[in-house]
Design an enzyme around this catalytic site. Structure first.
Site, PDB file in Angstrom:
ATOM      1  N   ASP A 123      13.352  48.533  20.372  1.00 14.27           N
ATOM      2  CA  ASP A 123      12.803  49.779  20.902  1.00 14.27           C
ATOM      3  C   ASP A 123      11.945  49.422  22.102  1.00 14.27           C
ATOM      4  O   ASP A 123      10.897  48.777  21.947  1.00 14.27           O
ATOM      5  CB  ASP A 123      11.952  50.489  19.845  1.00 14.27           C
ATOM      6  CG  ASP A 123      12.790  51.031  18.695  1.00 14.27           C
ATOM      7  OD1 ASP A 123      13.972  51.332  18.918  1.00 14.27           O
ATOM      8  OD2 ASP A 123      12.253  51.161  17.583  1.00 14.27           O
TER       9      ASP A 123
ATOM     10  N   ASP B 218      18.672  61.063  14.153  1.00 13.23           N
ATOM     11  CA  ASP B 218      17.378  60.774  13.529  1.00 13.23           C
ATOM     12  C   ASP B 218      17.106  61.889  12.535  1.00 13.23           C
ATOM     13  O   ASP B 218      16.839  63.029  12.931  1.00 13.23           O
ATOM     14  CB  ASP B 218      16.264  60.717  14.579  1.00 13.23           C
ATOM     15  CG  ASP B 218      16.478  59.599  15.591  1.00 13.23           C
ATOM     16  OD1 ASP B 218      17.189  58.634  15.267  1.00 13.23           O
ATOM     17  OD2 ASP B 218      15.934  59.703  16.704  1.00 13.23           O
TER      18      ASP B 218
END
Length: 274
Positions: A11, A134
């Site tokens: 990330d 998500d």
């Protein structure tokens, strides 16, 4: 039998010149883990099957994608690279692939403009079109309380799975199972499925979520969110038919090596590439 893939996830926060890899808990409480090029190179040398690199600020802050980072990274990394964050139009896919990526993952843009998946798959091929979902559990007392959702019975109770966008900052009310089916119909070649409840907690993957999505579609699913040790990765492979497990925290902070995980899986009769 197809081997199961182990995929480290980077990330990335690109607000510093070289970029930096971060990790949080449930998309919050951010810690810094290192430089994306250095980490990707290390994971490649450790035996990663693929690497996912997500620009976690691009979608929200509307900044440019990370083509320059990918270009530098692929000088030393020779396994598939999936890039996400800020992929909003077909030109973003082609730009990333020209920089050296093999796949592009999109979440927010696909929900806002589903036809993007069809357009992109025609240009770059379905194998390069990954959709990031998500998902967060929404509990109900009974399935009848959410008649328009795919309600799943879990050990914790009945729930459906809500899709989020903008890096978990906004919820859509869209059913994740229904959306995954739609993504496949539109031309996506893979689903990167993250449990928002499990992200960064290292308490195990959401088995109910991964099983429900995987059973509903025919394209590969990457399980993400909650991997804290090799047993968690074994668990998701034994209880679901996902094709890959993604992890970040356990690799970034040197709790386990990729080889540790693969040896453990092999000892428990899970096919992996060593």
């Amino acid at each position: 039998m197809l081997t199961k893939r182990i995929i480290p996830c980077l990330d990335c926060d690109l607000q510093v010149p070289e970029g930096r890899v971060v990790k949080g808990v449930e998309f919050k409480e951010i810690k810094y883990a290192g430089n994306p090029v250095d980490l990707a190179t290390r994971y490649y040398e450790m035996g990663a099957d693929e690497i996912v690199i997500l620009d976690i600020t691009a979608s929200y802050e509307r900044r440019a994608t990370m083509a320059d980072v990918i270009d530098r990274l692929t000088e030393n990394v020779f396994i598939p690279i999936c890039v996400g964050g800020g992929i909003r139009k077909v030109e973003d896919y082609t730009k990333m692939l020209k920089a050296g990526a093999d796949k592009c993952s999109t979440n927010t843009a696909a929900i806002k403009n589903p036809e993007l998946l069809t357009e992109a798959s025609k240009v770059v091929g379905s194998q390069a079109v990954v959709v990031g979902i998500d998902a967060k559990r929404r509990y109900v007392d009974n399935p009848s309380d959410a008649p328009d959702k795919n309600v799943v019975e879990t050990d914790e109770g009945y729930c459906w799975f809500d899709c989020s966008i903008y890096g978990g900052r906004e919820f859509t009310g869209m059913d994740a199972i229904e959306w995954a089916v739609k993504c496949q119909e539109l031309g996506a070649g893979e689903i990167l499925l993250t449990s928002m409840d499990g992200d960064g907690t290292k308490e195990g993957y959401d088995i109910a979520l991964n099983k429900a999505i995987n059973d509903a579609i025919d394209i590969p699913v990457i399980a993400s969110g909650g991997g804290g040790n090799p047993a968690h990765i074994l668990d998701v492979f034994q209880k679901t038919d996902v094709s890959a497990a993604l992890a970040a925290s356990i690799f970034h902070f040197n709790q386990y090596s990729i080889n540790d995980v693969k040896q453990y899986l092999k000892e428990n009769n899970v096919p992996v590439r060593l």
